[in-house]
Scaffold this motif. Structure first.
Motif, PDB file in Angstrom:
ATOM      1  N   ARG A  31       0.880  -1.160  -0.094  1.00 16.18           N
ATOM      2  CA  ARG A  31      -0.093  -0.093   0.018  1.00 16.18           C
ATOM      3  C   ARG A  31       1.141   1.292   0.061  1.00 16.18           C
ATOM      4  O   ARG A  31       1.770   1.507   0.754  1.00 16.18           O
ATOM      5  N   LEU A  32       0.843   2.020  -1.170  1.00 17.73           N
ATOM      6  CA  LEU A  32       1.669   3.304  -1.307  1.00 17.73           C
ATOM      7  C   LEU A  32       0.940   4.574  -1.147  1.00 17.73           C
ATOM      8  O   LEU A  32      -0.265   4.447  -1.697  1.00 17.73           O
ATOM      9  N   GLY A  33       1.419   5.457  -0.357  1.00 18.35           N
ATOM     10  CA  GLY A  33       0.887   6.866  -0.355  1.00 18.35           C
ATOM     11  C   GLY A  33       1.680   7.715  -1.273  1.00 18.35           C
ATOM     12  O   GLY A  33       3.138   7.851  -1.011  1.00 18.35           O
ATOM     13  N   ILE A  34       1.070   8.516  -1.927  1.00 15.25           N
ATOM     14  CA  ILE A  34       2.078   9.273  -2.836  1.00 15.25           C
ATOM     15  C   ILE A  34       1.020  10.796  -3.112  1.00 15.25           C
ATOM     16  O   ILE A  34       0.140  10.774  -3.146  1.00 15.25           O
ATOM     17  N   PRO A  35       1.996  12.006  -3.187  1.00 15.55           N
ATOM     18  CA  PRO A  35       1.342  13.165  -3.628  1.00 15.55           C
ATOM     19  C   PRO A  35       0.744  13.124  -4.769  1.00 15.55           C
ATOM     20  O   PRO A  35       1.497  12.681  -5.676  1.00 15.55           O
ATOM     21  N   VAL A  36      -0.196  14.017  -5.121  1.00 13.40           N
ATOM     22  CA  VAL A  36      -0.895  13.975  -6.273  1.00 13.40           C
ATOM     23  C   VAL A  36       0.087  14.341  -7.464  1.00 13.40           C
ATOM     24  O   VAL A  36       0.043  13.790  -8.593  1.00 13.40           O
ATOM     25  N   GLN A  37       0.923  15.441  -7.270  1.00 13.17           N
ATOM     26  CA  GLN A  37       1.474  16.001  -8.167  1.00 13.17           C
ATOM     27  C   GLN A  37       2.533  15.069  -8.725  1.00 13.17           C
ATOM     28  O   GLN A  37       2.806  15.038  -9.976  1.00 13.17           O
ATOM     29  N   ILE A  38       3.050  14.033  -7.790  1.00 12.00           N
ATOM     30  CA  ILE A  38       4.038  13.156  -8.031  1.00 12.00           C
ATOM     31  C   ILE A  38       3.355  11.904  -8.662  1.00 12.00           C
ATOM     32  O   ILE A  38       3.802  11.458  -9.801  1.00 12.00           O
ATOM     33  N   GLY A  39       2.306  11.711  -8.066  1.00 10.28           N
ATOM     34  CA  GLY A  39       1.574  10.445  -8.541  1.00 10.28           C
ATOM     35  C   GLY A  39       1.175  10.585  -9.972  1.00 10.28           C
ATOM     36  O   GLY A  39       1.086   9.443 -10.605  1.00 10.28           O
ATOM     37  N   ASN A  40       0.710  11.585 -10.357  1.00 11.33           N
ATOM     38  CA  ASN A  40       0.047  11.518 -11.762  1.00 11.33           C
ATOM     39  C   ASN A  40       1.083  11.431 -12.863  1.00 11.33           C
ATOM     40  O   ASN A  40       0.656  10.779 -13.760  1.00 11.33           O
ATOM     41  N   TYR A  41       2.288  11.422 -12.367  1.00 10.22           N
ATOM     42  CA  TYR A  41       3.210  11.473 -13.678  1.00 10.22           C
ATOM     43  C   TYR A  41       4.157  10.369 -13.300  1.00 10.22           C
ATOM     44  O   TYR A  41       4.995   9.975 -14.238  1.00 10.22           O
ATOM     45  N   PHE A  43       3.717   7.553 -11.053  1.00  9.04           N
ATOM     46  CA  PHE A  43       2.948   5.979 -10.558  1.00  9.04           C
ATOM     47  C   PHE A  43       2.372   5.332 -11.773  1.00  9.04           C
ATOM     48  O   PHE A  43       2.784   3.989 -11.626  1.00  9.04           O
ATOM     49  N   PRO A  44       1.895   5.642 -12.781  1.00  5.47           N
ATOM     50  CA  PRO A  44       1.837   4.911 -13.922  1.00  5.47           C
ATOM     51  C   PRO A  44       3.090   4.123 -14.415  1.00  5.47           C
ATOM     52  O   PRO A  44       3.191   2.776 -14.586  1.00  5.47           O
ATOM     53  N   ARG A  45       4.240   4.880 -14.369  1.00  4.80           N
ATOM     54  CA  ARG A  45       5.526   4.203 -14.711  1.00  4.80           C
ATOM     55  C   ARG A  45       5.927   3.269 -13.538  1.00  4.80           C
ATOM     56  O   ARG A  45       6.203   1.792 -13.736  1.00  4.80           O
ATOM     57  N   ILE A  46       5.607   3.563 -12.380  1.00  3.50           N
ATOM     58  CA  ILE A  46       6.139   2.391 -11.241  1.00  3.50           C
ATOM     59  C   ILE A  46       5.091   1.467 -11.180  1.00  3.50           C
ATOM     60  O   ILE A  46       5.622   0.125 -11.217  1.00  3.50           O
ATOM     61  N   LEU A  47       4.049   1.641 -11.430  1.00  2.89           N
ATOM     62  CA  LEU A  47       3.115   0.487 -11.392  1.00  2.89           C
ATOM     63  C   LEU A  47       3.191  -0.565 -12.768  1.00  2.89           C
ATOM     64  O   LEU A  47       3.155  -1.910 -12.546  1.00  2.89           O
ATOM     65  N   SER A  48       3.563   0.057 -13.836  1.00  2.00           N
ATOM     66  CA  SER A  48       3.784  -1.107 -14.911  1.00  2.00           C
ATOM     67  C   SER A  48       5.250  -1.527 -14.655  1.00  2.00           C
ATOM     68  O   SER A  48       5.164  -2.757 -14.859  1.00  2.00           O
ATOM     69  N   GLU A  49       6.009  -1.120 -14.314  1.00  2.00           N
ATOM     70  CA  GLU A  49       7.524  -1.717 -14.186  1.00  2.00           C
ATOM     71  C   GLU A  49       7.571  -2.612 -13.043  1.00  2.00           C
ATOM     72  O   GLU A  49       8.055  -3.601 -13.254  1.00  2.00           O
ATOM     73  N   PHE A  50       7.242  -2.368 -11.833  1.00  2.00           N
ATOM     74  CA  PHE A  50       6.883  -2.937 -10.668  1.00  2.00           C
ATOM     75  C   PHE A  50       6.165  -4.320 -10.688  1.00  2.00           C
ATOM     76  O   PHE A  50       6.709  -5.401 -10.523  1.00  2.00           O
ATOM     77  N   THR A  51       5.144  -4.152 -11.237  1.00  2.00           N
ATOM     78  CA  THR A  51       4.210  -5.417 -11.469  1.00  2.00           C
ATOM     79  C   THR A  51       4.551  -6.305 -12.617  1.00  2.00           C
ATOM     80  O   THR A  51       4.236  -7.463 -12.610  1.00  2.00           O
ATOM     81  N   THR A  52       5.313  -5.645 -13.337  1.00  2.00           N
ATOM     82  CA  THR A  52       5.997  -6.763 -14.619  1.00  2.00           C
ATOM     83  C   THR A  52       6.943  -7.646 -13.811  1.00  2.00           C
ATOM     84  O   THR A  52       7.115  -8.718 -14.164  1.00  2.00           O
ATOM     85  N   SER A  53       7.963  -6.839 -12.950  1.00  2.00           N
ATOM     86  CA  SER A  53       9.024  -7.599 -12.469  1.00  2.00           C
ATOM     87  C   SER A  53       8.574  -8.383 -11.202  1.00  2.00           C
ATOM     88  O   SER A  53       8.986  -9.479 -10.957  1.00  2.00           O
ATOM     89  N   ILE A 181       8.339  17.786 -13.291  1.00  2.00           N
ATOM     90  CA  ILE A 181       7.957  16.393 -13.489  1.00  2.00           C
ATOM     91  C   ILE A 181       6.413  16.624 -14.173  1.00  2.00           C
ATOM     92  O   ILE A 181       5.908  16.017 -14.899  1.00  2.00           O
ATOM     93  N   SER A 182       5.669  17.548 -13.712  1.00  2.00           N
ATOM     94  CA  SER A 182       4.381  17.859 -14.207  1.00  2.00           C
ATOM     95  C   SER A 182       4.187  18.863 -15.334  1.00  2.00           C
ATOM     96  O   SER A 182       3.197  19.183 -15.602  1.00  2.00           O
ATOM     97  N   LEU A 183       5.304  19.464 -15.580  1.00  2.00           N
ATOM     98  CA  LEU A 183       5.225  20.409 -16.909  1.00  2.00           C
ATOM     99  C   LEU A 183       5.366  19.725 -18.218  1.00  2.00           C
ATOM    100  O   LEU A 183       6.036  18.863 -18.316  1.00  2.00           O
ATOM    101  N   THR A 184       4.234  20.060 -18.918  1.00  2.00           N
ATOM    102  CA  THR A 184       4.301  19.459 -20.377  1.00  2.00           C
ATOM    103  C   THR A 184       4.244  20.731 -21.350  1.00  2.00           C
ATOM    104  O   THR A 184       4.060  21.890 -21.101  1.00  2.00           O
ATOM    105  N   GLU A 185       4.410  20.518 -22.437  1.00  2.00           N
ATOM    106  CA  GLU A 185       4.120  21.366 -23.671  1.00  2.00           C
ATOM    107  C   GLU A 185       2.754  22.013 -23.480  1.00  2.00           C
ATOM    108  O   GLU A 185       1.616  21.461 -23.923  1.00  2.00           O
ATOM    109  N   ASP A 186       2.698  23.334 -23.220  1.00  2.00           N
ATOM    110  CA  ASP A 186       1.304  23.861 -22.959  1.00  2.00           C
ATOM    111  C   ASP A 186       1.331  25.350 -23.097  1.00  2.00           C
ATOM    112  O   ASP A 186       1.926  26.240 -22.301  1.00  2.00           O
ATOM    113  N   SER A 187       0.785  25.990 -24.349  1.00  2.00           N
ATOM    114  CA  SER A 187       0.786  27.269 -24.710  1.00  2.00           C
ATOM    115  C   SER A 187       0.079  28.257 -24.033  1.00  2.00           C
ATOM    116  O   SER A 187       0.212  29.341 -23.835  1.00  2.00           O
ATOM    117  N   SER A 188      -0.809  27.609 -22.934  1.00  2.00           N
ATOM    118  CA  SER A 188      -1.453  28.510 -22.393  1.00  2.00           C
ATOM    119  C   SER A 188      -0.982  28.916 -20.904  1.00  2.00           C
ATOM    120  O   SER A 188      -1.465  29.816 -20.313  1.00  2.00           O
TER     121      SER A 188
END
Length: 229
Positions: A31-41, A43-53, A181-188
């Motif tokens: 059971r992992l606790g993680i801040p939203v700003q970090i988790g959004n970007y 956790f998907p990678r962590i979940l994919s790679e860890f559960t694969t291993s 980590i949460s910044l992407t190409e965004d012209s706004s």
């Protein structure tokens, strides 16, 4: 007498955890606790790679602010957390750094600050701030930096959602600070460098006064190894 009973009950609980872990060693959960700003970007990678291993280990996550992650650990409602690390030791907690994350000032197209080559905190005293929710270590650091420069930030809105913060900044409701980590190409929205760069230490935290399950230890080892590469 009461303290002795509580201590014995604690020992019995640890023995029970260890025996249960031994009997179910082929399977497990973390059971992992993680801040939203970090988790959004992240956790998907962590979940994919860890559960694969480790397909036999069920990894679940609860997104909240760093302060709440620590409280959840203390109540033993999660096993391990990823947080903005504190600059002080915490009783009964073990912390291990993973990586540093730079924080950028974000402004709208209309904000005159976007044309600046560098901005100091003193330049922000008349700005409206859009901040992370209370309990966020990043929020605490920004407020402390503003106070060091002689003012308390005027916080007009708080949110746990990065997209909400970006949307409000784009509409010129206020300025904000976001991790790279949460910044992407965004012209706004526009990022402006700070004169004194601001970075946060991101790392693992878990209780070191309780039994760590084999599954949780595997997750800790995986994370430490993954971010050393």
């Amino acid at each position: 007498m009461r303290e002795k009973v509580e201590k014995l009950l604690g020992i019995a609980d640890e023995i029970y955890r260890e025996m249960t872990d031994f009997n179910h060693s082929k399977f497990g959960s973390v059971r992992l606790g993680i801040p939203v700003q970090i988790g959004n970007y992240l956790f998907p990678r962590i979940l994919s790679e860890f559960t694969t291993s480790y397909p036999q280990i069920n990894l679940s996550a609860l997104e909240t602010v760093s302060g709440e992650v620590i409280e959840l650990l203390d109540r033993e409602e999660i096993d391990v957390g990823i947080i903005v690390l504190l600059d002080r030791d915490m009783p009964n907690m073990q912390m291990q750094p993973l990586f540093k994350e730079e924080v950028f000032l974000c402004v709208s197209e209309k904000n005159p600050l976007r044309h600046r080559s560098g901005v100091s905190f003193a330049d922000l005293k008349d700005e409206n701030f859009i901040m992370r929710m209370p309990g966020s270590k990043q929020r605490e650091i920004i407020v402390e930096e503003c106070q060091k420069h002689g003012f308390t930030p005027k916080i007009v809105f708080s949110s746990s959602q990065v997209q909400t913060i970006k949307s409000l900044v784009a509409r010129d409701i206020g300025i904000s600070f976001l991790m790279e980590i949460s910044l992407t190409e965004d012209s706004s929205t526009y990022t402006v460098p700070m004169v004194d760069s601001l970075s946060l230490n991101i790392g693992l935290i878990w209780k070191d006064d309780r039994y760590i399950s084999k599954s949780t230890q595997k997750f800790i080892d995986y994370m430490l190894s993954s971010f050393k590469k």
